[in-house]
Scaffold this motif. Sequence first.
Motif, mmCIF file in Angstrom:
data_model
loop_
_atom_site.group_PDB
_atom_site.id
_atom_site.type_symbol
_atom_site.label_atom_id
_atom_site.label_comp_id
_atom_site.label_asym_id
_atom_site.label_seq_id
_atom_site.Cartn_x
_atom_site.Cartn_y
_atom_site.Cartn_z
ATOM 1 N N PRO A 280 7.200 18.437 6.785
ATOM 2 C CA PRO A 280 7.572 18.571 5.381
ATOM 3 C C PRO A 280 8.469 19.786 5.174
ATOM 4 O O PRO A 280 8.098 20.910 5.516
ATOM 5 C CB PRO A 280 6.234 18.724 4.665
ATOM 6 N N LEU A 281 9.655 19.560 4.614
ATOM 7 C CA LEU A 281 10.675 20.592 4.472
ATOM 8 C C LEU A 281 10.899 20.929 3.005
ATOM 9 O O LEU A 281 11.116 20.028 2.178
ATOM 10 C CB LEU A 281 11.988 20.113 5.095
ATOM 11 N N THR A 282 10.841 22.217 2.692
ATOM 12 C CA THR A 282 11.191 22.697 1.356
ATOM 13 C C THR A 282 12.586 23.311 1.411
ATOM 14 O O THR A 282 12.833 24.245 2.171
ATOM 15 C CB THR A 282 10.187 23.747 0.863
ATOM 16 N N LEU A 283 13.504 22.758 0.616
ATOM 17 C CA LEU A 283 14.889 23.194 0.603
ATOM 18 C C LEU A 283 15.309 23.420 -0.846
ATOM 19 O O LEU A 283 15.102 22.550 -1.702
ATOM 20 C CB LEU A 283 15.782 22.127 1.245
ATOM 21 N N ASP A 284 15.860 24.611 -1.119
ATOM 22 C CA ASP A 284 16.248 24.977 -2.494
ATOM 23 C C ASP A 284 15.066 24.852 -3.456
ATOM 24 O O ASP A 284 15.215 24.429 -4.613
ATOM 25 C CB ASP A 284 17.414 24.106 -2.978
ATOM 26 N N HIS B 270 13.893 15.222 1.227
ATOM 27 C CA HIS B 270 13.816 13.987 1.988
ATOM 28 C C HIS B 270 15.242 13.496 2.236
ATOM 29 O O HIS B 270 16.027 13.359 1.293
ATOM 30 C CB HIS B 270 13.045 12.902 1.218
ATOM 31 N N ALA B 271 15.575 13.229 3.478
ATOM 32 C CA ALA B 271 16.899 12.700 3.809
ATOM 33 C C ALA B 271 16.848 12.094 5.202
ATOM 34 O O ALA B 271 16.123 12.577 6.078
ATOM 35 C CB ALA B 271 17.960 13.802 3.744
ATOM 36 N N ALA C 102 19.698 20.855 9.924
ATOM 37 C CA ALA C 102 20.964 20.379 9.375
ATOM 38 C C ALA C 102 20.693 19.134 8.549
ATOM 39 O O ALA C 102 19.968 18.236 8.981
ATOM 40 C CB ALA C 102 21.954 20.063 10.493
ATOM 41 N N THR C 103 21.261 19.105 7.358
ATOM 42 C CA THR C 103 21.130 17.943 6.494
ATOM 43 C C THR C 103 22.226 17.983 5.442
ATOM 44 O O THR C 103 22.591 19.058 4.962
ATOM 45 C CB THR C 103 19.737 17.891 5.820
ATOM 46 N N GLN C 104 22.775 16.821 5.148
ATOM 47 C CA GLN C 104 23.806 16.681 4.119
ATOM 48 C C GLN C 104 24.969 17.653 4.334
ATOM 49 O O GLN C 104 25.485 18.248 3.393
ATOM 50 C CB GLN C 104 23.180 16.853 2.731
#
Length: 340
Positions: free
Chosen positions: A183-187, A192-193, A215-217
């Motif tokens: 589980p990733l918390t970003l901003d 989810h991606a 790395a994502t988006q």
Amino acid sequence: MTGSPSRRRLWALVIGILLLGGGATAYTLRAAAHQPGGPGDTARTAADPGFTLDSGAPGALWFRDTGSGRVARQDPTAPGSREVGGPRCDRFHAAGPTALCLQLRPGIPARTYVIVLDRALRERQRMSLPGIPNRARVSASGQVLAWTTFVTGDSYNTATFATRTSILDLRTGYLIKSIEQIPLTLDGRRHHAPDVNYWGVSFAADDNRFYATVATQGRTHLVEGDLRKWSARALKENVECPSLSPDGARVAYKKKVSDDARAPWRLHVLDLATLREHPLAETRSVDDQAVWTGPDTVAYGYGAGTGSGVWSVPADGTGAPRLVAAGASSPVVLSPTTRR
């Protein structure tokens, strides 16, 4: 061959296809014949007698010798000399009583042998996983291991790469084949991606907290992960291949500073308390996960093939890069706790 020109051309095409197919089959059979899996495997990972993690002077630099592909050691009192006696590895790292060796297996598709070695550099465990060897790390205790392979593409500087990063806990034998589902918390929000990729793990001293790149988006971030809580949170953008300092307060990493595919990165150091960063004196584009060879010095591999070498630079941004081992990669200096 007799017949009309069109018939002769058709037969030529058929023969050509058969020859090509035969060549491909022969290549596949040759590759399979050389696949590790028998007695030759042990030979590829066997160290010379007496060449162990306990050998060599304190502060010795360990690395992969480019010419032989084997693990080598260079004592600090004899710069420029080396003893080559370890296993054959494409990536190497060691700490505590454990060494980690990644070997590219011959054949198509690409696969990697992940080989766990003990203090005497004897094989303890072997796994075969998809991809090309890329990053390897052992926690300071030697009990938790991480590695990254490229499963598509062969460079972070392309739009088509994909990685697989695994973590193995030797205390329990528990293997996380891919950390992509953490589980990733970003901003500040759960992210989810489908394009999430992780690489370049570096462990804290507690064997629980770790740092890595996600790395994502189209963006990269430094994440802090927690194995027990099975969670990760992004701390800062544009951080790749982090390496945690011995005091746990700083991270050395490569930062993208240019869109020039020939020289996209520059090494930086980040203060984790303030998230302030500064560039290092190495101005060339380094595509490596640096290692801390002391409290105030980092080392890294630069170049390829016979032109490769291990370089060192002060972590505070002063000084100048210094070549410490030519024809070398995958550097590591063992901490005093590694040695008896």
